[in-house]
Design an enzyme around this catalytic site. Structure first.
Site, mmCIF file in Angstrom:
data_model
loop_
_atom_site.group_PDB
_atom_site.id
_atom_site.type_symbol
_atom_site.label_atom_id
_atom_site.label_comp_id
_atom_site.label_asym_id
_atom_site.label_seq_id
_atom_site.Cartn_x
_atom_site.Cartn_y
_atom_site.Cartn_z
ATOM 1 N N ASP A 69 -2.652 10.676 -2.069
ATOM 2 C CA ASP A 69 -2.221 12.014 -2.497
ATOM 3 C C ASP A 69 -2.991 12.491 -3.725
ATOM 4 O O ASP A 69 -2.671 13.532 -4.285
ATOM 5 C CB ASP A 69 -0.730 12.006 -2.816
ATOM 6 C CG ASP A 69 -0.417 11.058 -3.946
ATOM 7 O OD1 ASP A 69 -1.000 9.967 -3.944
ATOM 8 O OD2 ASP A 69 0.394 11.394 -4.817
ATOM 9 N N ASP A 81 -5.590 7.147 -4.307
ATOM 10 C CA ASP A 81 -4.317 7.107 -3.583
ATOM 11 C C ASP A 81 -4.332 8.303 -2.643
ATOM 12 O O ASP A 81 -4.952 9.317 -2.957
ATOM 13 C CB ASP A 81 -3.141 7.219 -4.560
ATOM 14 C CG ASP A 81 -2.784 5.865 -5.136
ATOM 15 O OD1 ASP A 81 -3.399 4.874 -4.693
ATOM 16 O OD2 ASP A 81 -1.933 5.800 -6.034
ATOM 17 N N ASP A 107 -3.654 -3.673 -9.828
ATOM 18 C CA ASP A 107 -4.715 -2.946 -10.538
ATOM 19 C C ASP A 107 -5.016 -3.549 -11.911
ATOM 20 O O ASP A 107 -6.146 -3.939 -12.196
ATOM 21 C CB ASP A 107 -4.363 -1.461 -10.641
ATOM 22 C CG ASP A 107 -2.877 -1.208 -10.772
ATOM 23 O OD1 ASP A 107 -2.191 -2.143 -11.223
ATOM 24 O OD2 ASP A 107 -2.422 -0.105 -10.448
ATOM 25 N N ASP A 161 -2.815 1.530 6.933
ATOM 26 C CA ASP A 161 -1.985 0.358 7.210
ATOM 27 C C ASP A 161 -0.849 0.695 8.176
ATOM 28 O O ASP A 161 -0.150 -0.190 8.636
ATOM 29 C CB ASP A 161 -1.409 -0.196 5.904
ATOM 30 C CG ASP A 161 -2.134 -1.447 5.470
ATOM 31 O OD1 ASP A 161 -3.124 -1.809 6.143
ATOM 32 O OD2 ASP A 161 -1.725 -2.049 4.457
#
Lengths: 233, 837
Positions: B358, B356, B453, B309
């Protein structure tokens, strides 16, 4: 390597022995001798004497049957006998009185040779040792064809592997795809400690116990014993 | 006269070398026989030395004020300096337990008496009882209906009878003693059934308290007292509800096991891996992408996408280099949810896995998770735990990493597994697999709320799909760096949950089972703890400041009802969740966050549309330790108010208005507890310094060290990070010197990879190596050999201490204590700086 494996097993209280089926007659040097042995079973066999009358025992109690120094004539007689009786070693091994739980290693010259065929005939398990070099790799398929023909369980063991060399890695990877689970999960790494140990008249497992090679050898011996157990049951 | 003195001297057998103390002693005690030592006097002489050594005072210290202070206060002595470096040095750093021990040391006989008493009590073989109960347990596991039936029949009969019977104070105390004794016995029995009995006991005692509180204590006099009393009552109602819901939710965790995949890989479905990113640096995303590339799955059925993004050129280049797809979109609507929804339109895989940026996955991620989808065709989502290999702000600032379970531990260790039994596992945004078709059915990832979520999972549950939870850590990531970041993240969750509660309330609407509604509601209601927690933190002040009586009851009878409730609830919770949450730590976590989530939840509750999504910052570095005054401002105010209240309480005890001593005492105990919590909250605000940018993960895996001389050494890793690795050699070696260029061999499955490096640390058997000149391919292999290993996180919760409630209480006390120490230090620092100016 054969000597190290045999010694490891002997120290684990197995009765182990090595039969040197190699006219080069060099194995004794690895067992602590300073020069080539004169006496050996080949010469005696050529004279039709009891073949195992020349057994030795190493400091670690490993039984050792040396090939012995032979002249060209004797060798030819010996070779001829081997050719004529392909089952000779197998039958001859039954003559040796050993405890039921014992392991014998037969050391042979490179394939193809009469000696290899004789040894394969006698062995329960064949370990093919190869260096990760292109030439060796290309012979692998021929070896596996030969093994398929004699229908004996076999394992392939990579020797002198240097992971830093991309070629070695590639060849091992290719052989992994090619041989699948026939390839031993342990590989013998290239290590300066091996020639150094030999020069010091020691086994590498004693000379450099924390080297990767020693670890590999312990792993390989355990794996071989496990495979033998599986074959027994 | 002279003769008289001589006579006395002779009679008392004075010797010239005696000092005046000895002479006084001799007046009362007879002299020893000739040539025998005066044993008693020697003992007396020795006593001060004995006290000094026990109290940690030097031999030269005189018996003065310091000596008496040392009876209650341990002075830092020399040996403390070699202890691991902690934040605060000096008095505040001392162990509270040690202080108590010091005070109590003369009373050895109490301890001996206790031990003697224990030895006289009958002994139970708890394991044997547990064994005999296991068949009953097995029966209930097979026929849960039977269990429900028994509970439903017995509860309405037993509960009202026990709960509503009025007891006198003495009877109530006897009743509590009996239940407490039973609970302590039952607690030792292994198995699930005893836990349920403990829960039952806790509910019983709690219900008794609720009944008494409702019928006996709400009759208040003035309107202001009435208002405050009802406020406290409401806050307590909330905690009862959460307690009850929590018990039900975690009573019987499912502990799902992975299902093996079919042998033929043709039957395995195609999977897309999404790695959404917005503003994180490439160094954070890189390992994730590399590890994702290493996931064991047929090549033609696995596609990896970076959803950027931030639309950054370097990411595009990196994607090309790593051989993964790169997707961007023209706008940033709906943040992460919008990003994923956009990618959904551009990809085709049957399943979608979201990491995600990370969260570094292990190579076995898909093979362990996908089996359930093939077994259960209705399964729409499977979640695995979020594991963090770096300490979160609580763990770092309290230095409790891997000592005390962190905040998320309870959720991923127990709550999700409890939810799973009722088919109510939530989606947590990362480390999960979702089936494409159900996801498209609910219109992609939900965008109405900021916790997209959980909302997505709720929507799928409403449509009759099932979800699953697999408690196997198959990915690990970085925890938030600073307290402010951590709080920001929790604010987002709280706001999102409040939004869902308002816009798509799980208790309303179709398609959910009762238990699913309950699990969802608990998850959402849980985030409304802000207001009740603040009420508890301030309510005793109303009495201490203004003498307002918010509970119409005598202090003793209040204690007789409330203490059993608290103790039983803690015991049940500790037995149930001891491995994942230590007693009293929930209060610490909540106290820290309470102030900050009050406003977001309230606003979201009133108008769900207000507020915006904030990205959680990760991968940063705190260069200098500092005190976050900004974050801790509300706590400092609360702290000041409580301290003042406590001081007033002391005054009331000693000087004025002494007619309600027990009430004052009760309120002071309450304030004292609040002070401890606030101390801990303030302590967290001291951000500890963080030395390394790439986190070192402790892990023992075999490795090979290749020396330049041609030797090899078989060794183990001690820890690793993306930048280097620490090795432990089997023995010290003289072949190595600093700055040596060496190679390290690491295994991934049955392949060995080699990485060049340089020795940067040499300390006996331990060496530290920094990787140098890794190619892209090597970097990829390195991630796959370390973070991406299938067994990388399997043993993550081994060796973590299990909860011991009293020890945990002391631990929390200690944290509070240290908090004050830090605050004191920072105030001192600031004031000296100010004075210098």
């Amino acid at each position: 390597m054969t000597v190290s494996l045999a010694t490891i097993l002997q120290r684990q209280n197995w009765t182990t022995g090595i039969i040197e089926l190699d006219p080069a007659n060099r194995l004794g040097l690895f067992l602590g001798l300073n020069e080539l042995l004169e006496q050996g079973f080949a010469a005696h066999l050529a004279k039709r004497e009891k073949w195992c009358s020349h057994a030795y025992q190493s400091a670690d109690q490993v039984i050792f049957l040396p090939f012995g120094a032979v002249d060209a004539m004797t060798k030819q007689i010996f070779d001829h006998a081997l050719y004529k009786y392909p089952q000779w070693l197998k039958i001859a091994l039954h003559d040796i009185v050993v405890p039921p739980d014992s392991v014998f290693f037969i050391d042979t010259p490179p394939w193809p040779s009469l000696y290899v065929e004789q040894a394969c005939e006698a062995a329960d398990l064949i370990v093919v040792v190869w260096n990760p070099e292109p030439l060796h790799y290309l012979t692998l398929s021929a070896v596996s064809n030969f093994l398929a023909k004699i229908k004996k369980p076999a394992l392939f063991l990579v020797n002198k592997l240097d992971v830093r060399r991309p070629l070695h890695n590639d060849l091992v990877l290719m052989s992994q795809n090619h041989l699948a689970n026939l390839l031993l999960p342990y590989r013998l790494h290239l290590d300066e400690a091996v020639p150094e140990a030999f020069a010091n008249n020691k086994l590498v497992i004693d000379h450099a116990p924390s080297s990767q090679v020693s670890h590999d050898l312990h792993g390989i011996s355990a794996y071989i014993m496990q495979t033998l157990h599986k074959l027994d049951s | 006269m002279n003769r008289f003195f001589c006579l006395i001297k002779q009679q008392l057998q004075f010797v010239p070398e005696m000092n005046c103390y000895a002479m006084m002693w001799r007046i009362f005690f007879r002299a020893p026989k000739p040539n025998a030592p005066d044993t008693l006097w020697l003992y007396v002489c020795f006593l001060p030395y004995f006290f000094r050594s026990k109290l940690g005072l030097g031999a030269k210290d005189r018996i003065d004020a310091k000596f008496f202070l040392a009876l209650f206060w341990r002075f830092p002595c020399a040996e403390e300096k070699v202890q691991p470096p902690t934040f605060v040095k000096g008095w505040f750093n001392m162990e509270l337990l040690a202080v108590v021990e010091k005070i109590l040391w003369p009373f050895v006989f109490i301890r001996r008496f206790y031990d003697w008493l224990l030895s006289k009590l009958p002994k139970f073989n708890y394991d044997k009882i547990g064994d005999s109960l296991s068949s009953v347990e097995f029966f209930f596991e097979r026929y849960p209906q039977a269990f429900l039936l028994i509970t439903l029949i017995t509860l309405p009969v037993v509960l009202p009878l026990i709960v509503t019977t009025p007891f006198s104070l003495f009877e109530q105390v006897v009743f509590f003693t009996a239940t407490w004794w039973i609970a302590l016995r039952i607690r030792r029995i292994p198995g699930r059934l005893p836990i349920l009995v403990l829960v039952g006991l806790s509910i019983l005692v709690a219900a008794r308290y609720v009944w008494w509180r409702t019928t006996h204590t709400l009759d208040l006099e003035t309107p202001i007292e009435k208002f405050l009393g009802l406020l406290l009552y409401a806050a307590e109602c909330y905690t009862w509800l959460i307690l009850l819901f929590g018990f039900v939710q975690t009573a019987w965790p499912l502990y799902r096991k992975p299902v093996p995949l079919p042998k033929e890989t043709d039957l395995w479905p195609s999977v897309d891996i999404y790695i959404p990113t917005y503003n994180e640096p490439l160094s954070v995303v890189r390992p994730t992408v590399y590890a994702a590339c290493g996931i064991d799955w047929p090549n033609d059925k696995l596609k990896i996408y970076i959803l950027d993004d931030g639309r950054r050129e370097e990411f595009k280049l990196f994607a090309e280099q790593a051989g993964v797809e790169y997707i961007i979109r023209p706008d940033n609507f709906h943040a992460k949810a919008g990003n994923i929804n956009h990618a959904l339109k551009k990809t085709q895989g049957e399943y979608i896995t979201i990491f995600d940026c990370d969260h570094i996955p292990t190579r076995s991620f898909l093979q362990t998770t996908m089996g359930w989808f093939l077994k259960d065709k209705k399964c729409a989502m499977l979640q695995t735990p979020h594991h963090f290999f770096s300490p979160d702000p609580f763990e770092r600032n309290f230095s409790t990493f891997q000592q005390v379970p962190n905040e998320g531990s309870l959720f991923y260790g127990l709550v999700q597994d409890g939810n799973d039994l009722w088919n109510a596992t939530f989606f947590c945004g990362s480390c999960a697999v979702i089936k494409r078709q159900p996801l498209l059915e609910v219109g992609g990832i939900a965008v109405e709320t900021v916790t997209e979520d959980a909302h997505t999972a709720l929507k799928m549950h409403r449509r009759g799909y099932t979800t699953a939870y697999l408690k196997l850590v198959q990915a690990a990531g970085l925890a938030t760096e600073s307290l402010s970041g951590h709080i920001g993240q929790r604010i987002r969750w709280a706001r999102g949950m409040a939004q869902i509660f308002r816009t798509d309330n799980p208790f309303l609407g179709r398609g959910l089972s009762f238990m699913q509604r309950l699990c969802y509601s608990n998850a959402m209601l849980h985030f409304f703890y802000g207001i009740p927690r603040l009420i508890f933190l301030t309510m005793p002040l109303s009495y201490l400041y203004f003498e307002l009586h918010v509970i119409n009851a005598a202090a003793l009878s209040l204690a007789a009802y409330v203490l059993p409730h608290i103790m039983h609830a803690n015991l049940a919770n500790s037995t149930m969740q001891g491995k994942y949450r230590h007693s009293f730590w929930a209060e610490v976590y909540e106290s820290v966050l309470a102030w900050y989530i009050v406003l977001p939840t309230t606003i979201a509750f009133i108008n769900p549309k207000l507020g915006k999504f904030n990205v959680t910052a990760k991968g940063g570095l705190i260069e200098k330790s500092y005190f976050d005054w900004n974050i801790s401002k509300p706590y400092l105010i609360l702290l000041f108010l409580n301290l003042l209240g406590f001081a007033i309480g002391v005054g009331r005890l000693l000087f004025w208005n002494q007619h309600e001593l027990s009430t004052v005492m009760l309120n002071m105990v309450w304030t004292g507890f609040n002070l401890i919590m606030l101390g801990a909250a303030v302590g967290v605000a001291t951000e500890a310094r963080q030395i390394r940018l790439s986190h070192r993960v402790p892990m023992r895996i075999p490795a090979v060290l290749y020396l330049p001389q041609g030797y090899t050494i078989a060794c183990y890793t001690d820890n690793y990070s993306s930048g280097g690795v620490g090795l432990v050699l089997p023995e010290e070696t003289h072949y190595l010197t600093m700055k040596d260029r060496i190679h390290i061999g690491l295994n991934r499955g049955d392949r060995e990879f080699c990485f060049p490096g340089e020795i940067v640390m040499l300390k006996g058997k331990q060496i530290g190596i920094r990787f140098e000149g890794l190619s892209t391919e090597q970097e990829k292999n390195l991630v796959q050999c370390t973070f991406g290993r299938a067994d990388a996180w399997l043993a993550w919760d081994e060796g973590q201490p299990v909860d011991k409630p009293l020890a945990a209480l002391f631990e929390v006390f200690r944290m509070g204590w240290r908090g004050y120490g830090r605050l004191f230090r920072h105030v001192k620092e600031i004031s000296t700086n100010w004075l210098k100016k």
